[in-house]
Design a protein around this motif. Structure first.
Motif, PDB file in Angstrom:
ATOM      1  N   ARG A  55       0.826  -1.204   0.000  1.00 36.59           N
ATOM      2  CA  ARG A  55       0.000   0.000   0.000  1.00 36.59           C
ATOM      3  C   ARG A  55       0.863   1.258   0.000  1.00 36.59           C
ATOM      4  N   THR A  56       1.956   1.230   0.734  1.00 33.90           N
ATOM      5  CA  THR A  56       2.855   2.387   0.758  1.00 33.90           C
ATOM      6  C   THR A  56       3.437   2.640  -0.626  1.00 33.90           C
ATOM      7  N   ALA A  57       3.825   1.572  -1.308  1.00 32.94           N
ATOM      8  CA  ALA A  57       4.372   1.721  -2.658  1.00 32.94           C
ATOM      9  C   ALA A  57       3.316   2.251  -3.621  1.00 32.94           C
ATOM     10  N   ARG A  58       2.065   1.807  -3.435  1.00 31.46           N
ATOM     11  CA  ARG A  58       0.992   2.227  -4.346  1.00 31.46           C
ATOM     12  C   ARG A  58       0.577   3.679  -4.097  1.00 31.46           C
ATOM     13  N   VAL A  59       0.481   4.057  -2.829  1.00 32.07           N
ATOM     14  CA  VAL A  59      -0.037   5.384  -2.489  1.00 32.07           C
ATOM     15  C   VAL A  59       1.054   6.445  -2.443  1.00 32.07           C
ATOM     16  N   LYS A  60       2.233   6.046  -1.941  1.00 29.41           N
ATOM     17  CA  LYS A  60       3.302   7.034  -1.744  1.00 29.41           C
ATOM     18  C   LYS A  60       4.559   6.699  -2.532  1.00 29.41           C
ATOM     19  N   GLY A  61       4.403   5.859  -3.555  1.00 35.04           N
ATOM     20  CA  GLY A  61       5.574   5.397  -4.300  1.00 35.04           C
ATOM     21  C   GLY A  61       6.445   6.510  -4.843  1.00 35.04           C
ATOM     22  N   SER A  62       5.842   7.506  -5.472  1.00 39.32           N
ATOM     23  CA  SER A  62       6.644   8.583  -6.055  1.00 39.32           C
ATOM     24  C   SER A  62       7.319   9.415  -4.979  1.00 39.32           C
ATOM     25  N   GLN A  63       6.625   9.631  -3.855  1.00 40.05           N
ATOM     26  CA  GLN A  63       7.215  10.398  -2.762  1.00 40.05           C
ATOM     27  C   GLN A  63       8.398   9.666  -2.128  1.00 40.05           C
ATOM     28  N   CYS A  64       8.346   8.324  -2.160  1.00 40.98           N
ATOM     29  CA  CYS A  64       9.406   7.533  -1.532  1.00 40.98           C
ATOM     30  C   CYS A  64      10.578   7.262  -2.473  1.00 40.98           C
ATOM     31  N   ASN A  65      10.450   7.662  -3.724  1.00 43.89           N
ATOM     32  CA  ASN A  65      11.512   7.416  -4.704  1.00 43.89           C
ATOM     33  C   ASN A  65      12.501   8.570  -4.694  1.00 43.89           C
ATOM     34  N   THR A  66      13.133   8.743  -3.524  1.00 45.50           N
ATOM     35  CA  THR A  66      14.085   9.827  -3.344  1.00 45.50           C
ATOM     36  C   THR A  66      15.033   9.469  -2.210  1.00 45.50           C
ATOM     37  N   TYR A  67      16.003  10.332  -1.948  1.00 47.73           N
ATOM     38  CA  TYR A  67      16.886  10.144  -0.802  1.00 47.73           C
ATOM     39  C   TYR A  67      16.207  10.689   0.457  1.00 47.73           C
ATOM     40  N   SER A  68      16.401   9.978   1.554  1.00 51.83           N
ATOM     41  CA  SER A  68      16.009  10.558   2.835  1.00 51.83           C
ATOM     42  C   SER A  68      17.189  11.353   3.365  1.00 51.83           C
ATOM     43  N   PRO A  69      16.976  12.257   4.308  1.00 48.84           N
ATOM     44  CA  PRO A  69      18.117  12.922   4.945  1.00 48.84           C
ATOM     45  C   PRO A  69      18.947  11.897   5.708  1.00 48.84           C
ATOM     46  N   PRO A  70      20.202  12.184   6.008  1.00 47.91           N
ATOM     47  CA  PRO A  70      21.034  11.213   6.734  1.00 47.91           C
ATOM     48  C   PRO A  70      20.406  10.721   8.036  1.00 47.91           C
ATOM     49  N   TYR A  71      19.621  11.570   8.704  1.00 47.85           N
ATOM     50  CA  TYR A  71      18.915  11.152   9.914  1.00 47.85           C
ATOM     51  C   TYR A  71      17.985   9.972   9.655  1.00 47.85           C
ATOM     52  N   GLY A  72      17.359   9.942   8.463  1.00 46.32           N
ATOM     53  CA  GLY A  72      16.313   8.978   8.176  1.00 46.32           C
ATOM     54  C   GLY A  72      14.949   9.628   8.309  1.00 46.32           C
ATOM     55  N   GLU A  73      13.891   8.868   8.002  1.00 50.70           N
ATOM     56  CA  GLU A  73      12.536   9.388   8.002  1.00 50.70           C
ATOM     57  C   GLU A  73      12.046   9.703   9.416  1.00 50.70           C
ATOM     58  N   MET A  74      11.460  10.883   9.553  1.00 44.24           N
ATOM     59  CA  MET A  74      10.970  11.320  10.857  1.00 44.24           C
ATOM     60  C   MET A  74       9.921  10.365  11.411  1.00 44.24           C
ATOM     61  N   SER A  75       9.027   9.845  10.567  1.00 43.60           N
ATOM     62  CA  SER A  75       7.955   8.980  11.048  1.00 43.60           C
ATOM     63  C   SER A  75       8.509   7.735  11.731  1.00 43.60           C
ATOM     64  N   LEU A  76       9.576   7.150  11.183  1.00 43.29           N
ATOM     65  CA  LEU A  76      10.168   5.953  11.776  1.00 43.29           C
ATOM     66  C   LEU A  76      10.951   6.297  13.035  1.00 43.29           C
ATOM     67  N   ARG A  77      11.667   7.401  13.023  1.00 42.08           N
ATOM     68  CA  ARG A  77      12.419   7.802  14.214  1.00 42.08           C
ATOM     69  C   ARG A  77      11.484   8.095  15.376  1.00 42.08           C
ATOM     70  N   LEU A  78      10.325   8.654  15.065  1.00 37.81           N
ATOM     71  CA  LEU A  78       9.345   8.942  16.108  1.00 37.81           C
ATOM     72  C   LEU A  78       8.798   7.647  16.707  1.00 37.81           C
ATOM     73  N   GLU A  79       8.511   6.647  15.870  1.00 44.86           N
ATOM     74  CA  GLU A  79       8.012   5.374  16.382  1.00 44.86           C
ATOM     75  C   GLU A  79       9.064   4.661  17.228  1.00 44.86           C
ATOM     76  N   ILE A  80      10.321   4.722  16.823  1.00 47.84           N
ATOM     77  CA  ILE A  80      11.394   4.101  17.599  1.00 47.84           C
ATOM     78  C   ILE A  80      11.526   4.790  18.957  1.00 47.84           C
ATOM     79  N   ALA A  81      11.438   6.115  18.965  1.00 40.32           N
ATOM     80  CA  ALA A  81      11.518   6.864  20.230  1.00 40.32           C
ATOM     81  C   ALA A  81      10.355   6.503  21.149  1.00 40.32           C
ATOM     82  N   ARG A  82       9.166   6.331  20.592  1.00 41.32           N
ATOM     83  CA  ARG A  82       8.001   5.964  21.402  1.00 41.32           C
ATOM     84  C   ARG A  82       8.165   4.586  22.018  1.00 41.32           C
ATOM     85  N   ARG A  83       8.672   3.638  21.239  1.00 35.15           N
ATOM     86  CA  ARG A  83       8.883   2.289  21.776  1.00 35.15           C
ATOM     87  C   ARG A  83       9.948   2.300  22.864  1.00 35.15           C
TER      88      ARG A  83
END
Length: 487
Positions: free
Chosen positions: A135-163
């Motif tokens: 679903r991510t590839a279908r809905v956000k495929g074009s948005q994800c076809n790029t480089y992330s900043p060296p930090y990485g994606e904020m959404s994943l870093r936020l989930e890791i911090a919450r856990r």
């Protein structure tokens, strides 16, 4: 990975063995009769007989004349491996040539997979994660076809911090950088606090991937004696650090690879005090932390640290998605240096898998997945240990981890697992010989067995074959001494 064909009697045997393993059927308790089990499982009486004969061979059931089948009493638990002595003098990392053979054959489906600690796709299969990725590839495929900043994606870093908050680790998303697995996290941590020629204190035995990284960075090591239950000897660490020769220390938080040890919390606090007093940073490898068999996850060093002296490294490779290669590094003090090195080496971590994994974490699917995976791994290690008790030579010692999915086995000398490794490959069995877990070629009579594949008839047969080979390697074949057996 293709699976071996399963016969109905094997499935029934595994069902009954599971009842015994989980304590539903206690040692000495009467097992369901052949007629009861055949009716319950909707199979023929002859198939039930085959299943119970297999359980007899495994040492799980015993037959009593005119009485029926009973759960066999387990043999006395094998002792845990001994703690090796080490010199506290810094030394270069000398790697065994067997490592390339191990990596080559560990991924070959023709071999019984007891080698590398990689979870089987079947065990980690999550249709929900597959759906999220699609679903991510279908809905956000074009948005994800790029480089992330060296930090990485904020959404994943936020989930890791919450856990992390669940086990007392207070992190902000900007304290976290996403990496290409835990190996890159360890490499970035070492780059942040060491220079070529420096000395690093490590557990022994330790993960061979770490040894590869240390050698590639031209770092020396001091191998610390490590207990199979309680981890690194605190007194030895104190002596080494007080010498002033150590620039950094790398330790596993919990369920280390290969020993499976977890330091008691009081020992962790003592380690943190010693390192802080001498200004030596701790690089923490917590890749197995989520694979705990008990009710609670052990606290990592970083949750106990009050001096901002820990660089934390984690990953989803052992619990969910080894193919995604997503790990992370957490540090406030050294983040600028980490990001500089990350940019210069791998630049960024793929965006699509980060976004999909963040979604998976946010909806609670990961916790449900972990509960199932922990049960699978705990059951597999219990079954493997039972076969080791039955089939390996007298004098064998085996670790008893409270998490992860590997066992460290110490064979009686003069067994040499380097030779045993070559012989096992001829039988299409792959395991990890002990020497690859040492920077100085120690542990030639030890081996590591991975339970990442899960349990099936092929694994059991491979273990029993390896046990018979170990008996010969220990010089006990024809001696009249028998492997330890149940009953």
């Amino acid at each position: 990975m293709s699976q071996s064909p399963r016969f109905r009697y094997e499935e029934i045997a595994d069902f009954v063995a599971g009842l015994a393993g989980r304590g539903t059927l206690k040692p000495g308790a009467r097992a369901p009769s052949l007629r009861e089990i055949s009716t319950q499982q909707r199979t023929s009486l002859s198939t039930a007989v085959q299943a119970y004969r297999l359980l007899e061979d495994r040492g799980i059931l015993e037959v009593r004349p005119q009485s029926g089948y009973y759960v066999a009493k387990p043999p006395p638990a094998l002792p845990v491996p001994t703690t090796a002595r080490h010199s506290i003098r810094p030394a270069k990392v000398e790697l065994s040539g067997l490592m390339l053979d191990l990596l080559k054959h560990a991924s070959d489906e023709a071999f019984v997979p007891l080698g590398c600690a990689i979870p089987n796709q079947r065990l980690l299969s999550s249709s929900r994660l597959d759906l999220v990725l699609a679903r991510t590839a279908r809905v956000k495929g074009s948005q994800c076809n790029t480089y992330s900043p060296p930090y990485g994606e904020m959404s994943l870093r936020l989930e890791i911090a919450r856990r992390a908050l669940r086990f007392g680790q207070a992190l902000a998303p900007d304290d976290i950088a996403i990496t290409c697995g835990c190996t890159e996290a360890l490499a970035l941590a070492l780059d942040a606090v060491t220079e070529p020629g420096d000395t690093v204190a490590i557990e022994s035995p330790t993960y061979f991937g770490l040894l590869q990284v240390l050698r590639a960075k031209r770092l020396k090591v001091v191998e610390l004696p490590t207990d199979a239950d309680t981890g690194v000897a605190v007194d030895a660490l104190r002596e080494v650090v007080a010498s002033g020769k150590v620039r950094a220390c790398v330790l596993a938080s919990s369920f280390s690879n290969p020993l499976g040890c977890t330091m008691p919390e009081e020992n962790k606090r003592a380690v943190l005090r010693i390192l802080a007093e001498h200004g030596v940073p701790l690089i923490e490898d917590d890749v197995y932390g989520d694979v705990h068999f008990g009710e609670e996850r052990p606290l990592p060093f970083s949750a106990l640290d009050t001096h901002d002296n820990v660089i934390y490294c984690g990953s989803f490779s052992k619990t969910l998605a080894p193919g995604y290669r997503i790990g992370w590094i957490a540090t406030r003090r050294h983040m600028a240096r980490v990001l500089e090195t990350k940019f210069a080496t791998s630049l960024a971590t793929p965006v699509l898998t980060q976004v999909a994994l963040a979604t998976f974490l946010s909806n609670g699917d990961y916790d449900r997945h972990l509960r199932r995976v922990r049960r699978e791994f705990a059951d597999t290690l219990a079954r493997m240990t039972r076969v080791i008790e039955q089939a390996f030579p007298p004098g064998t010692k085996v670790s008893r981890p409270a998490g992860n999915f590997v066992l460290w086995v110490e064979l009686p000398e003069p067994a040499d697992t380097r030779l045993l490794f070559a012989q096992a490959l001829e039988k299409r069995i792959c395991f990890a010989p002990g020497v690859v877990f040492s920077a100085s070629g120690k542990y030639a009579h030890c081996l590591r067995l991975s339970g990442g594949h899960g349990w099936d008839a092929r694994i059991e047969k491979g273990l029993r074959t390896l046990g018979a080979m170990a008996v010969r390697a220990a010089g006990l074949a024809g001696s009249g001494k028998k492997p330890v057996r149940s009953g």
